[in-house]
Design a protein around this motif. Sequence first.
Motif, PDB file in Angstrom:
ATOM      1  N   ALA A 146      29.442  44.030  36.907  1.00 23.93           N
ATOM      2  CA  ALA A 146      30.224  44.787  37.884  1.00 23.93           C
ATOM      3  C   ALA A 146      29.336  45.710  38.713  1.00 23.93           C
ATOM      4  O   ALA A 146      29.525  45.855  39.929  1.00 23.93           O
ATOM      5  N   GLU A 147      28.344  46.312  38.064  1.00 24.10           N
ATOM      6  CA  GLU A 147      27.427  47.191  38.795  1.00 24.10           C
ATOM      7  C   GLU A 147      26.667  46.410  39.861  1.00 24.10           C
ATOM      8  O   GLU A 147      26.471  46.894  40.990  1.00 24.10           O
TER       9      GLU A 147
ATOM     10  N   GLU B  64      29.088  45.677  42.717  1.00 28.43           N
ATOM     11  CA  GLU B  64      29.330  46.877  43.527  1.00 28.43           C
ATOM     12  C   GLU B  64      28.195  47.101  44.526  1.00 28.43           C
ATOM     13  O   GLU B  64      28.424  47.438  45.692  1.00 28.43           O
ATOM     14  N   LYS B  65      26.964  46.906  44.069  1.00 29.28           N
ATOM     15  CA  LYS B  65      25.813  47.090  44.955  1.00 29.28           C
ATOM     16  C   LYS B  65      25.819  46.080  46.099  1.00 29.28           C
ATOM     17  O   LYS B  65      25.238  46.329  47.160  1.00 29.28           O
TER      18      LYS B  65
ATOM     19  N   PHE C 219      31.085  44.459  46.661  1.00 27.72           N
ATOM     20  CA  PHE C 219      32.350  44.086  46.037  1.00 27.72           C
ATOM     21  C   PHE C 219      33.070  45.354  45.572  1.00 27.72           C
ATOM     22  O   PHE C 219      32.446  46.379  45.276  1.00 27.72           O
ATOM     23  N   ARG C 220      34.400  45.290  45.465  1.00 27.50           N
ATOM     24  CA  ARG C 220      35.148  46.429  44.960  1.00 27.50           C
ATOM     25  C   ARG C 220      36.104  45.966  43.860  1.00 27.50           C
ATOM     26  O   ARG C 220      36.646  44.855  43.900  1.00 27.50           O
ATOM     27  N   GLN C 221      36.303  46.835  42.891  1.00 37.40           N
ATOM     28  CA  GLN C 221      37.198  46.513  41.783  1.00 37.40           C
ATOM     29  C   GLN C 221      38.642  46.670  42.208  1.00 37.40           C
ATOM     30  O   GLN C 221      39.007  47.617  42.915  1.00 37.40           O
TER      31      GLN C 221
ATOM     32  N   LYS D  29      35.792  41.068  45.769  1.00 37.70           N
ATOM     33  CA  LYS D  29      36.636  41.816  44.844  1.00 37.70           C
ATOM     34  C   LYS D  29      36.380  41.320  43.427  1.00 37.70           C
ATOM     35  O   LYS D  29      35.881  40.214  43.221  1.00 37.70           O
ATOM     36  N   TYR D  30      36.732  42.147  42.451  1.00 40.41           N
ATOM     37  CA  TYR D  30      36.609  41.712  41.066  1.00 40.41           C
ATOM     38  C   TYR D  30      37.618  42.424  40.173  1.00 40.41           C
ATOM     39  O   TYR D  30      38.081  43.521  40.495  1.00 40.41           O
TER      40      TYR D  30
ATOM     41  N   ALA E 292      35.334  37.578  39.604  1.00 38.17           N
ATOM     42  CA  ALA E 292      34.971  38.102  40.919  1.00 38.17           C
ATOM     43  C   ALA E 292      35.105  36.991  41.953  1.00 38.17           C
ATOM     44  O   ALA E 292      34.855  35.826  41.653  1.00 38.17           O
TER      45      ALA E 292
ATOM     46  N   THR F   6      26.733  36.856  44.783  1.00 38.56           N
ATOM     47  CA  THR F   6      26.353  37.927  45.709  1.00 38.56           C
ATOM     48  C   THR F   6      25.480  37.399  46.847  1.00 38.56           C
ATOM     49  O   THR F   6      25.568  37.881  47.975  1.00 38.56           O
TER      50      THR F   6
END
Length: 432
Positions: free
Chosen positions: A33-34, A37-38, A41-43, A57-58, A67, A247
């Motif tokens: 997830a980290e 995010e970098k 992507f957003r949770q 998104k994830y 994701a 990514t």
Amino acid sequence: MSAPPRFDRGHTDDLMSFLAASPSPYHAVANTAERLEKAGFRQVAETDAWDGTSGGKYVLRGGAIVAWYVPEGAAAHTPFRILGAHTDSPNLRVKPLPDTGAHGWRQVAVEIYGGPLLNSWLDRDLGLAGRLTLRDGTTRLVNVDRPLLRVPQLAIHLDRSVSAEGLKLDKQRHLQPIWGLGNDVRDGDLIAFLEETAGLEAGEVTGWDLMVHSVEPPAYLGRDKELVAGPRMDNLLSVHAGAAALTAVAGSGAGLPSIPVLAAFDHEENGSQSDTGADGPLLGGVLERSVFARGGSYEDKARAFAGTVCLSSDTGHAVHPNYAERHDPTHHPRVNGGPILKVNVNNRYATDGSGRAVWAAACEKANVPFQSFVSNNSMPCGTTIGPITAARHGIKTVDIGVAILSMHSARELCGADDPHLLANSLVAFLEG
């Protein structure tokens, strides 16, 4: 014309860091997830209403993560390209009443998770990691990444037949690790130690999902460092490659004909039947909600699923130089020979001829060689999330992976080039 490869040996360096930082499925999804995010992507929370906006998104659920990246202008019936993997590995897991001991030794009560090579956990410095659940229902990751535990093997002087007859381990009696000395074994000692380690108040932890791990870091091996030894390659190698590929595709800015997805499940090693396993509703629910959030109908969902393809990526067996007779005589996958296509006509793997064509096209586009794996007819074949995914969701699924040695050991072995070869082929696949 084939595109230049996106990943090289630097990807393998990064894999080693990922393996070291991910001693449990919960750490693996947090680290994934980290990275997402970098990459922008957003949770999204499963309890919230979802919108149909484009972008990455994830969803996180326990030891699983799904994701996806919605390209600008994607229609509701746009199909998916899915990379499926799993976050769990066979190991020793802490029991509900963890504090035990005998004869002046303090021990931790553990249960066997999945099908580990039990002997590989003996005489090895072990840490302890996992998830703590607090009184307020929140969770906290914990990782004691230092020599804390050890499962000592019986000396050969007390087991003279071991070399001739082989090691025989009783799962209940012989695998409880030691972690100290003392005749007064007090209930709550281990959890109190972990509360202190995690900076929590005494009595704050009311639940736990904990497991042991080898604290020896991943390392290059061999004369020319052409091999990598490390823990949990089955199957964090695929999770890491999938996240890197997703990514990369999301950041390329190119128009995508499909929606690329990474689905990393928990509990593959014990059958996948859980709310975070491949045999649960997680993936189907995410895909359906993505269609509906973009204004789609049931008809759009059916169209999207009909055009969807999933690669189930899991490690497979490289030919073993000391046991070559255990392999099919005409199928000998070699490390650093490229990823493998797994085939089993009894559907222990989901690959068929049309799936092979999809995989071959992705590898050709990425300029990556691939190999074929099939089991020796005289031996049972393992299985993966592939057949489960195909049957549960009605989508075309192909089983692939990286060939390794020492599968299910506390420390496995792969070729140093295969991880980045896999990642490059996944980029080509996700690009559609």
